[in-house]
Design an enzyme around this catalytic site. Sequence first.
Site, PDB file in Angstrom:
ATOM      1  CB  CYS A   5      23.222   1.611  55.768  1.00 41.52           C
ATOM      2  SG  CYS A   5      23.605   2.319  54.168  1.00 41.52           S
ATOM      3  CG  ASN A  18      27.437   4.290  53.133  1.00 36.36           C
ATOM      4  OD1 ASN A  18      27.402   3.094  53.433  1.00 36.36           O
ATOM      5  ND2 ASN A  18      26.420   5.116  53.332  1.00 36.36           N
ATOM      6  CG  HIS A  31      26.617   2.524  58.369  1.00 35.27           C
ATOM      7  ND1 HIS A  31      27.213   1.785  57.380  1.00 35.27           N
ATOM      8  CD2 HIS A  31      25.825   3.424  57.732  1.00 35.27           C
ATOM      9  CE1 HIS A  31      26.798   2.219  56.197  1.00 35.27           C
ATOM     10  NE2 HIS A  31      25.955   3.218  56.386  1.00 35.27           N
TER      11      HIS A  31
HETATM   12  N1  ACO Z   1      30.288  18.140  45.723  1.00 30.15           N
HETATM   13  C1  ACO Z   1      30.097  19.456  45.893  1.00 30.15           C
HETATM   14  N2  ACO Z   1      28.948  19.964  46.413  1.00 30.15           N
HETATM   15  C2  ACO Z   1      27.982  19.096  46.758  1.00 30.15           C
HETATM   16  C3  ACO Z   1      28.134  17.708  46.606  1.00 30.15           C
HETATM   17  C4  ACO Z   1      29.353  17.241  46.066  1.00 30.15           C
HETATM   18  N3  ACO Z   1      29.598  15.924  45.876  1.00 30.15           N
HETATM   19  N4  ACO Z   1      27.022  17.096  47.057  1.00 30.15           N
HETATM   20  C5  ACO Z   1      26.192  18.058  47.477  1.00 30.15           C
HETATM   21  N5  ACO Z   1      26.769  19.277  47.301  1.00 30.15           N
HETATM   22  C6  ACO Z   1      26.219  20.603  47.580  1.00 30.15           C
HETATM   23  C7  ACO Z   1      24.719  20.617  47.594  1.00 30.15           C
HETATM   24  O1  ACO Z   1      24.210  20.710  46.283  1.00 30.15           O
HETATM   25  C8  ACO Z   1      24.446  21.863  48.401  1.00 30.15           C
HETATM   26  O2  ACO Z   1      24.631  22.965  47.565  1.00 30.15           O
HETATM   27  P1  ACO Z   1      23.642  24.241  47.702  1.00 30.15           P
HETATM   28  O3  ACO Z   1      23.867  24.759  49.089  1.00 30.15           O
HETATM   29  O4  ACO Z   1      24.131  25.138  46.619  1.00 30.15           O
HETATM   30  O5  ACO Z   1      22.259  23.702  47.485  1.00 30.15           O
HETATM   31  C9  ACO Z   1      25.584  21.877  49.434  1.00 30.15           C
HETATM   32  O6  ACO Z   1      26.600  20.982  48.884  1.00 30.15           O
HETATM   33  C10 ACO Z   1      25.180  21.384  50.786  1.00 30.15           C
HETATM   34  O7  ACO Z   1      24.392  20.197  50.641  1.00 30.15           O
HETATM   35  P2  ACO Z   1      23.908  19.352  51.852  1.00 30.15           P
HETATM   36  O8  ACO Z   1      23.186  18.143  51.348  1.00 30.15           O
HETATM   37  O9  ACO Z   1      23.199  20.220  52.832  1.00 30.15           O
HETATM   38  O10 ACO Z   1      25.346  18.931  52.448  1.00 30.15           O
HETATM   39  P3  ACO Z   1      25.677  18.142  53.754  1.00 30.15           P
HETATM   40  O11 ACO Z   1      26.681  18.837  54.553  1.00 30.15           O
HETATM   41  O12 ACO Z   1      24.444  17.631  54.438  1.00 30.15           O
HETATM   42  O13 ACO Z   1      26.449  16.843  53.173  1.00 30.15           O
HETATM   43  C11 ACO Z   1      25.965  14.541  52.695  1.00 30.15           C
HETATM   44  C12 ACO Z   1      25.815  15.987  52.264  1.00 30.15           C
HETATM   45  C13 ACO Z   1      27.438  14.204  52.681  1.00 30.15           C
HETATM   46  C14 ACO Z   1      25.205  13.648  51.749  1.00 30.15           C
HETATM   47  C15 ACO Z   1      25.424  14.382  54.140  1.00 30.15           C
HETATM   48  O14 ACO Z   1      24.171  14.966  54.215  1.00 30.15           O
HETATM   49  C16 ACO Z   1      25.313  12.949  54.594  1.00 30.15           C
HETATM   50  O15 ACO Z   1      26.296  12.270  54.789  1.00 30.15           O
HETATM   51  N6  ACO Z   1      24.061  12.483  54.858  1.00 30.15           N
HETATM   52  C17 ACO Z   1      23.810  11.182  55.429  1.00 30.15           C
HETATM   53  C18 ACO Z   1      24.097  10.063  54.527  1.00 30.15           C
HETATM   54  C19 ACO Z   1      23.947   8.783  55.325  1.00 30.15           C
HETATM   55  O16 ACO Z   1      24.083   8.723  56.519  1.00 30.15           O
HETATM   56  N7  ACO Z   1      23.644   7.714  54.723  1.00 30.15           N
HETATM   57  C20 ACO Z   1      23.535   6.502  55.578  1.00 30.15           C
HETATM   58  C21 ACO Z   1      22.591   5.646  55.121  1.00 30.15           C
HETATM   59  S1  ACO Z   1      22.944   5.226  53.485  1.00 30.15           S
HETATM   60  C22 ACO Z   1      21.999   3.830  53.154  1.00 30.15           C
HETATM   61  O17 ACO Z   1      21.243   3.336  53.927  1.00 30.15           O
HETATM   62  C23 ACO Z   1      22.104   3.274  51.768  1.00 30.15           C
END
Ligand code: ACO
Length: 320
Positions: free
Chosen positions: A114, A277, A247
């Site tokens: 990314c 993304n 990004h």
């Molecule tokens: N729908 C519903 N629930 C979901 C989903 C979904 N699509 N995805 C995850 N959950 C659930 C999880 O299973 C978890 O459930 P649990 O509490 O029962 O275990 C809950 O939601 C919370 O999960 P988290 O991972 O803690 O959620 P978070 O608020 O962190 O959001 C996300 C997840 C959106 C992936 C976030 O962490 C994020 O954006 N991370 C960074 C991603 C990023 O920056 N990528 C950039 C680089 S990408 C690259 O280089 C290719």
Amino acid sequence: MTHRAVIRGTGHYLPERVIENAWFEDKIDTSDEWIRARTGIERRHFAAEGETTSQMAIKAAERALQNAGIPAEQIDAIIVATSTPDLTFPSVATMVQAGLGMKHGFAFDVQAVCAGFVFALANADGLIRSGQAERVLVIGAETFSKLMDWEDRGTCVLFGDGAGAIVLEAVQAGERGILAHDLNSDGSYRDILYVDGGVATTGTSGKLRMQGNVLFRHAVEKLAETAHRAIEKAGLSAGDVDWLVPHQANARIIAATAQRMHLPMEKVVLTVADHGNTSAASIPLALSVAADAGTFAEGDVIVTEAIGGGLSWGAVVLRW
Ligand code: ACO
């Protein structure tokens, strides 16, 4: 004579197929509401069957060249940032070169996931400053839909496909152009975000794996730090920044980074809702969409920043 790299034109391409959040609801345990609230994403584009990264990159490049009023014959180098090439080799950049009908110059890919476009931009700036190239086409193009595990709700709702391109041209050092960059990597974080396949391991292209919440914390901390360092290297301060073009991974990461940079959200270009993304394509896509909308005025200070697999992260400061 010192040169500076000025953006002469921008262009982008998004595949025709638009996927709304609701599309996922009968496939995995998720909801439009969750995706919007946790990521800011509303829809994304997916490449058509058989539509490749190089095809999208060529379309974005043609539009950027047209926008710049510079023909392909005058381009000296092409750099494509991508982690989703059509083939393991040759590079997407040489495919773009052929697609533009060029037989001169040189072309290569940059792979920093990314953060790829920020790394490509810094390299292009180096080529221009050192006099090795006068005009460089810098492209970010990705088909991340091909890397998705469609059963992993933590990743498959996040990514989209697309391409963005800019034309950089050398000008005698003045006010405008790329002012500074700050690049970083730390390979000890490889397990936070990786693809579980490759030429020398499984012999397959693999699927994306991510520890989303761990990456989230690194992103907010490291993006604000690298942006701050790049601004400092440019001899500027946060108050001089007119636009942040980040990004586009997650609206919450973007908001938290802007807050750490003391920037109001009115100064942030946001396309994540419509594109998801798109990895290395996200910054040039956002730049091109904002430029088309007349967002930037000549002389505006723009900061771009990104973090991706590696981990690799960085920022570029430029004057429009
Ligand atoms: N729908 C519903 N629930 C979901 C989903 C979904 N699509 N995805 C995850 N959950 C659930 C999880 O299973 C978890 O459930 P649990 O509490 O029962 O275990 C809950 O939601 C919370 O999960 P988290 O991972 O803690 O959620 P978070 O608020 O962190 O959001 C996300 C997840 C959106 C992936 C976030 O962490 C994020 O954006 N991370 C960074 C991603 C990023 O920056 N990528 C950039 C680089 S990408 C690259 O280089 C290719």
